[in-house]
Design a protein around this motif. Structure first.
Motif, PDB file in Angstrom:
ATOM      1  N   ILE A 156       0.846  -1.197   0.000  1.00 39.64           N
ATOM      2  CA  ILE A 156       0.000   0.000   0.000  1.00 39.64           C
ATOM      3  C   ILE A 156       0.881   1.247   0.000  1.00 39.64           C
ATOM      4  O   ILE A 156       0.548   2.258  -0.637  1.00 39.64           O
ATOM      5  CB  ILE A 156      -0.935  -0.027   1.223  1.00 39.64           C
ATOM      6  CG1 ILE A 156      -1.913  -1.211   1.106  1.00 39.64           C
ATOM      7  CG2 ILE A 156      -1.713   1.283   1.338  1.00 39.64           C
ATOM      8  CD1 ILE A 156      -2.768  -1.436   2.330  1.00 39.64           C
ATOM      9  N   TYR A 157       2.024   1.156   0.685  1.00 38.70           N
ATOM     10  CA  TYR A 157       2.961   2.280   0.743  1.00 38.70           C
ATOM     11  C   TYR A 157       3.372   2.712  -0.660  1.00 38.70           C
ATOM     12  O   TYR A 157       3.289   3.895  -1.009  1.00 38.70           O
ATOM     13  CB  TYR A 157       4.193   1.889   1.561  1.00 38.70           C
ATOM     14  CG  TYR A 157       5.290   2.937   1.542  1.00 38.70           C
ATOM     15  CD1 TYR A 157       5.298   3.976   2.456  1.00 38.70           C
ATOM     16  CD2 TYR A 157       6.310   2.883   0.577  1.00 38.70           C
ATOM     17  CE1 TYR A 157       6.294   4.940   2.441  1.00 38.70           C
ATOM     18  CE2 TYR A 157       7.302   3.844   0.545  1.00 38.70           C
ATOM     19  CZ  TYR A 157       7.293   4.876   1.470  1.00 38.70           C
ATOM     20  OH  TYR A 157       8.277   5.834   1.437  1.00 38.70           O
ATOM     21  N   TRP A 158       3.820   1.753  -1.482  1.00 36.54           N
ATOM     22  CA  TRP A 158       4.312   2.112  -2.813  1.00 36.54           C
ATOM     23  C   TRP A 158       3.190   2.469  -3.775  1.00 36.54           C
ATOM     24  O   TRP A 158       3.378   3.268  -4.698  1.00 36.54           O
ATOM     25  CB  TRP A 158       5.200   1.005  -3.375  1.00 36.54           C
ATOM     26  CG  TRP A 158       6.559   1.044  -2.729  1.00 36.54           C
ATOM     27  CD1 TRP A 158       7.085   0.153  -1.852  1.00 36.54           C
ATOM     28  CD2 TRP A 158       7.539   2.081  -2.879  1.00 36.54           C
ATOM     29  NE1 TRP A 158       8.332   0.557  -1.439  1.00 36.54           N
ATOM     30  CE2 TRP A 158       8.639   1.735  -2.057  1.00 36.54           C
ATOM     31  CE3 TRP A 158       7.601   3.257  -3.624  1.00 36.54           C
ATOM     32  CZ2 TRP A 158       9.779   2.536  -1.960  1.00 36.54           C
ATOM     33  CZ3 TRP A 158       8.739   4.057  -3.536  1.00 36.54           C
ATOM     34  CH2 TRP A 158       9.809   3.689  -2.720  1.00 36.54           C
ATOM     35  N   ALA A 159       2.018   1.913  -3.564  1.00 35.01           N
ATOM     36  CA  ALA A 159       0.878   2.312  -4.395  1.00 35.01           C
ATOM     37  C   ALA A 159       0.579   3.792  -4.190  1.00 35.01           C
ATOM     38  O   ALA A 159       0.352   4.541  -5.151  1.00 35.01           O
ATOM     39  CB  ALA A 159      -0.338   1.459  -4.067  1.00 35.01           C
ATOM     40  N   LYS A 214       1.433   6.644  -6.820  1.00 39.03           N
ATOM     41  CA  LYS A 214       0.124   7.100  -7.298  1.00 39.03           C
ATOM     42  C   LYS A 214      -0.468   6.166  -8.348  1.00 39.03           C
ATOM     43  O   LYS A 214      -0.911   6.586  -9.422  1.00 39.03           O
ATOM     44  CB  LYS A 214       0.233   8.537  -7.845  1.00 39.03           C
ATOM     45  CG  LYS A 214       0.672   9.543  -6.786  1.00 39.03           C
ATOM     46  CD  LYS A 214       0.818  10.944  -7.354  1.00 39.03           C
ATOM     47  CE  LYS A 214       1.285  11.907  -6.266  1.00 39.03           C
ATOM     48  NZ  LYS A 214       1.495  13.289  -6.773  1.00 39.03           N
ATOM     49  N   VAL A 215      -0.438   4.868  -8.001  1.00 36.87           N
ATOM     50  CA  VAL A 215      -1.080   3.861  -8.843  1.00 36.87           C
ATOM     51  C   VAL A 215      -2.083   3.086  -7.987  1.00 36.87           C
ATOM     52  O   VAL A 215      -2.120   3.222  -6.765  1.00 36.87           O
ATOM     53  CB  VAL A 215      -0.046   2.887  -9.456  1.00 36.87           C
ATOM     54  CG1 VAL A 215       0.875   3.617 -10.415  1.00 36.87           C
ATOM     55  CG2 VAL A 215       0.751   2.166  -8.370  1.00 36.87           C
ATOM     56  N   LYS A 216      -2.882   2.267  -8.652  1.00 37.81           N
ATOM     57  CA  LYS A 216      -3.942   1.552  -7.935  1.00 37.81           C
ATOM     58  C   LYS A 216      -3.386   0.464  -7.026  1.00 37.81           C
ATOM     59  O   LYS A 216      -3.859   0.274  -5.894  1.00 37.81           O
ATOM     60  CB  LYS A 216      -4.921   0.944  -8.946  1.00 37.81           C
ATOM     61  CG  LYS A 216      -6.109   0.249  -8.310  1.00 37.81           C
ATOM     62  CD  LYS A 216      -7.088  -0.242  -9.365  1.00 37.81           C
ATOM     63  CE  LYS A 216      -8.291  -0.919  -8.716  1.00 37.81           C
ATOM     64  NZ  LYS A 216      -9.252  -1.399  -9.752  1.00 37.81           N
ATOM     65  N   GLN A 217      -2.357  -0.253  -7.501  1.00 39.20           N
ATOM     66  CA  GLN A 217      -1.844  -1.387  -6.714  1.00 39.20           C
ATOM     67  C   GLN A 217      -0.397  -1.680  -7.105  1.00 39.20           C
ATOM     68  O   GLN A 217      -0.025  -1.610  -8.276  1.00 39.20           O
ATOM     69  CB  GLN A 217      -2.702  -2.636  -6.963  1.00 39.20           C
ATOM     70  CG  GLN A 217      -2.354  -3.829  -6.092  1.00 39.20           C
ATOM     71  CD  GLN A 217      -3.248  -5.023  -6.380  1.00 39.20           C
ATOM     72  OE1 GLN A 217      -3.453  -5.389  -7.536  1.00 39.20           O
ATOM     73  NE2 GLN A 217      -3.805  -5.633  -5.336  1.00 39.20           N
ATOM     74  N   ARG A 237      13.411  -1.573   3.431  1.00 38.73           N
ATOM     75  CA  ARG A 237      12.935  -0.726   4.530  1.00 38.73           C
ATOM     76  C   ARG A 237      11.454  -0.384   4.434  1.00 38.73           C
ATOM     77  O   ARG A 237      10.895   0.201   5.371  1.00 38.73           O
ATOM     78  CB  ARG A 237      13.782   0.547   4.580  1.00 38.73           C
ATOM     79  CG  ARG A 237      15.227   0.234   4.956  1.00 38.73           C
ATOM     80  CD  ARG A 237      16.167   1.409   4.828  1.00 38.73           C
ATOM     81  NE  ARG A 237      17.553   0.980   5.063  1.00 38.73           N
ATOM     82  CZ  ARG A 237      18.602   1.784   5.038  1.00 38.73           C
ATOM     83  NH1 ARG A 237      18.438   3.084   4.800  1.00 38.73           N
ATOM     84  NH2 ARG A 237      19.815   1.302   5.256  1.00 38.73           N
ATOM     85  N   THR A 238      10.822  -0.753   3.337  1.00 42.41           N
ATOM     86  CA  THR A 238       9.385  -0.482   3.207  1.00 42.41           C
ATOM     87  C   THR A 238       8.546  -1.741   3.068  1.00 42.41           C
ATOM     88  O   THR A 238       7.347  -1.717   3.333  1.00 42.41           O
ATOM     89  CB  THR A 238       9.105   0.403   1.974  1.00 42.41           C
ATOM     90  OG1 THR A 238       9.621  -0.240   0.802  1.00 42.41           O
ATOM     91  CG2 THR A 238       9.742   1.775   2.128  1.00 42.41           C
ATOM     92  N   SER A 239       9.185  -2.856   2.679  1.00 39.45           N
ATOM     93  CA  SER A 239       8.406  -4.082   2.463  1.00 39.45           C
ATOM     94  C   SER A 239       8.951  -5.285   3.214  1.00 39.45           C
ATOM     95  O   SER A 239       8.291  -6.314   3.292  1.00 39.45           O
ATOM     96  CB  SER A 239       8.367  -4.419   0.964  1.00 39.45           C
ATOM     97  OG  SER A 239       9.642  -4.867   0.527  1.00 39.45           O
ATOM     98  N   GLY A 240      10.182  -5.155   3.738  1.00 40.03           N
ATOM     99  CA  GLY A 240      10.800  -6.291   4.420  1.00 40.03           C
ATOM    100  C   GLY A 240      11.405  -7.302   3.471  1.00 40.03           C
ATOM    101  O   GLY A 240      11.890  -8.350   3.912  1.00 40.03           O
TER     102      GLY A 240
END
Length: 415
Positions: free
Chosen positions: A91-94, A98-101, A343-346
Motif C-alpha cells: 500500500i505504501y508504494w501504491a 500514485k497507482v492503484k496497486q 525498509r518499506t516491504s521487508g
C-alpha cells in the motif's frame, strides 16, 4: 519410456518446428540465436488445466502445473518445494507512486534463495528423464547454485562454470551442495563458452537456460503462480530484471500459454529492466533493432551482467508483443532500490533481484504509469547472495562503549 507432454518445439527466428523427442536445443539453421519455444496441445491442456482442478490440487511446488510442463511423470522431479513464493501488496508504494496497486513477488524465498530454482527443477527432471547421470551449466551465480542444490537432491553429478569474480557467497553455496566448481578467468561469456565445450566433450546434460528450451518452462511457473494468486486477474504491467533474457521470456511464455487455454484474455505489458553497465537488449529495443550489440559489462548486479545475451530474440519478442517497454538503471539506483525495498516491504533482494524494482521507481518518474494501473515487481534473488553489495547499500553500524551515555550521544547527534 515416458513421453514429454510438449507437443512441438518451434524456432523463435524462422518458425521451423522440431519433435520434442529429438535432442535439438537450438535451430540448426539459425544457430545459437535460434532458441526454441516449447509448445503444447493447448486443446488437451484446456481440458485438464482448469481453475477447479487447481483449487483441488494440494501440491505446493511448481509440479502443480504439470499439464503445462515438459515432464508428465512426477517421479522425475527432485524432492524440493520450489515455488509458492510470497506475493505482497505494498500500500505504501501504491500511494507513493500514485497507482492503484503495487505487488511484490519475493522469489528469493525458494530453496536456494533464487528464482533460478524453477529452471533447475525442470532441468534436473529432464536430465533424469533422459537417463543422464551428470548435469552442467555456466552461470553468474544463481543458476549455478540452484542447479547444484537440485542436482544434489536428485543424485546427479554437477559441474559448474562461473566467472572468477562471482560473489563468494554464491560460490560457497555451490561447494556446500557438492558441485565441482570451475572459476573461469574472465567474464560470464568466457565461462559460458568453456561450459559448452566441456558439455560437448564429456556428454553432460546441458542446463544452460539460453540453450536448453525446457528451462524457460520452469521459469514460467512464476508467471503461472502470479496469475493463479490473483485469480487470473493479472496486473497491467510486470517489471522484470533482464540479463540473458530468459526470465522476461518466461513471463511472456506463461501468459501466452494461459491465453491459449482461455484463462486470461490479455497479456500484461512486460517492462524489462537492465543495468546501464550491461544493457544490450535495452539498447536494441530503444533503437528498434532486431539484433543485439555485444559489449563488455560493468555492473555490480552480477546475476544480470551479461554482455552477450543468448535469449535476446525471445526477450525482445516478449517486450514488443506485450506492448511493453524497457528501462536501464544505474548501479547507484540499484543500491538505492535495495535499501528502499527492504525498509518499506521487508523484502531483502540482491542487486539483480531488485533491478526490476529500481526500474519501476525510474519508470514512475517518466509519467507513464496511470493512476488506475496495477503493477507487479518480481524480486529474483535474496540479498544474502551478495553480502558485499548489501554492505554498500546498508551503511555502517555504530561502534559504542557499553554505556547508555555512549548510545545517547549517538542518538543525539543523529537527531
Amino acid at each position: 519410456m515416458i513421453v514429454a507432454s510438449a507437443d512441438k518445439l518451434k524456432c523463435v527466428l524462422c518458425g521451423k518446428e522440431f519433435d520434442p523427442k529429438s535432442d535439438v536445443f537450438t535451430c540448426p539453421d539459425c544457430g545459437p540465436d535460434g532458441t526454441l519455444d516449447v509448445l503444447y496441445d493447448y486443446g488437451e491442456v484446456r481440458r485438464k488445466f482448469t481453475t477447479e482442478a487447481l483449487a483441488e490440487n494440494k501440491e505446493r511446488s511448481i509440479s502443480r502445473y504439470i499439464e503445462l510442463l515438459p515432464i508428465n511423470d512426477p517421479t522425475f522431479f527432485p524432492n524440493l518445494k520450489v515455488g509458492s513464493s510470497p506475493l505482497y501488496e505494498s500500500i505504501y508504494w501504491a500511494k507513493k507512486l500514485k497507482v492503484k496497486q503495487v505487488l511484490i513477488k519475493d522469489d528469493g524465498r525458494n530453496p536456494t534463495a533464487s528464482f533460478k530454482d524453477r529452471a533447475s527443477f525442470i532441468g534436473v527432471a529432464k536430465a533424469k528423464e533422459k537417463g543422464a547421470t551428470s548435469i552442467a551449466c555456466a552461470s553468474t551465480g544463481n543458476a549455478a547454485s540452484s542447479l547444484a542444490g537440485c542436482a544434489a537432491v536428485a543424485g546427479l553429478d554437477c559441474y559448474i562454470f562461473v566467472p572468477e569474480k562471482a560473489p563468494v557467497n554464491k560460490v560457497t553455496q555451490l561447494l556446500i551442495y557438492g558441485a565441482k566448481v570451475f572459476l573461469v578467468k574472465g567474464t560470464y561469456e568466457d565461462a559460458f563458452k568453456l561450459a559448452v565445450k566441456a558439455i560437448d566433450a564429456y556428454g553432460w546434460y546441458n542446463r544452460n537456460s539460453a540453450i536448453n528450451p525446457y528451462l524457460v518452462e520452469g521459469k514460467k511457473t512464476c508467471g503461472l503462480e502470479l496469475a493463479e494468486e490473483l485469480s487470473f486477474d493479472l496486473p497491467d504491467k510486470v517489471f522484470v530484471s533482464v540479463g540473458d533474457g530468459c526470465i522476461i521470456s518466461s513471463f511472456y511464455k506463461a501468459f501466452y500459454d494461459l491465453k491459449q487455454i482461455g484463462l486470461i484474455s490479455q497479456i500484461p505489458q512486460l517492462i524489462g529492466v537492465q543495468a546501464e553497465g550491461a544493457c544490450p537488449i535495452y539498447k536494441a529495443f530503444k533503437e528498434g533493432k532486431d539484433v543485439i550489440e555485444k559489449k563488455p559489462t560493468n555492473t555490480l548486479a552480477d546475476s544480470i551482467a551479461v554482455g552477450e545475451p543468448r535469449n535476446w530474440a525471445k526477450a525482445l519478442r516478449a517486450v514488443k508483443n506485450s506492448g511493453g517497454d524497457m528501462v536501464a538503471v544505474s548501479d547507484d539506483e540499484i543500491l538505492e532500490a535495495m535499501r528502499l525495498l527492504a525498509r518499506t516491504s521487508g523484502v531483502f533482494g540482491e542487486p539483480a533481484g531488485v533491478t526490476g524494482f529500481a526500474g519501476l521507481l525510474k519508470y514512475a518518474q517518466t509519467g507513464k504509469l496511470g493512476s488506475h494501473e496495477r503493477v507487479a515487481v518480481i524480486v529474483t534473488g535474496n540479498g544474502l547472495k551478495d553480502s558485499e553489495s548489501a554492505k554498500r547499500a546498508a551503511g555502517s553500524p555504530y561502534a559504542v562503549e557499553p554505556t547508555l551515555e555512549a548510545v545517547s550521544r549517538i542518538i543525539g547527534s543523529a537527531n
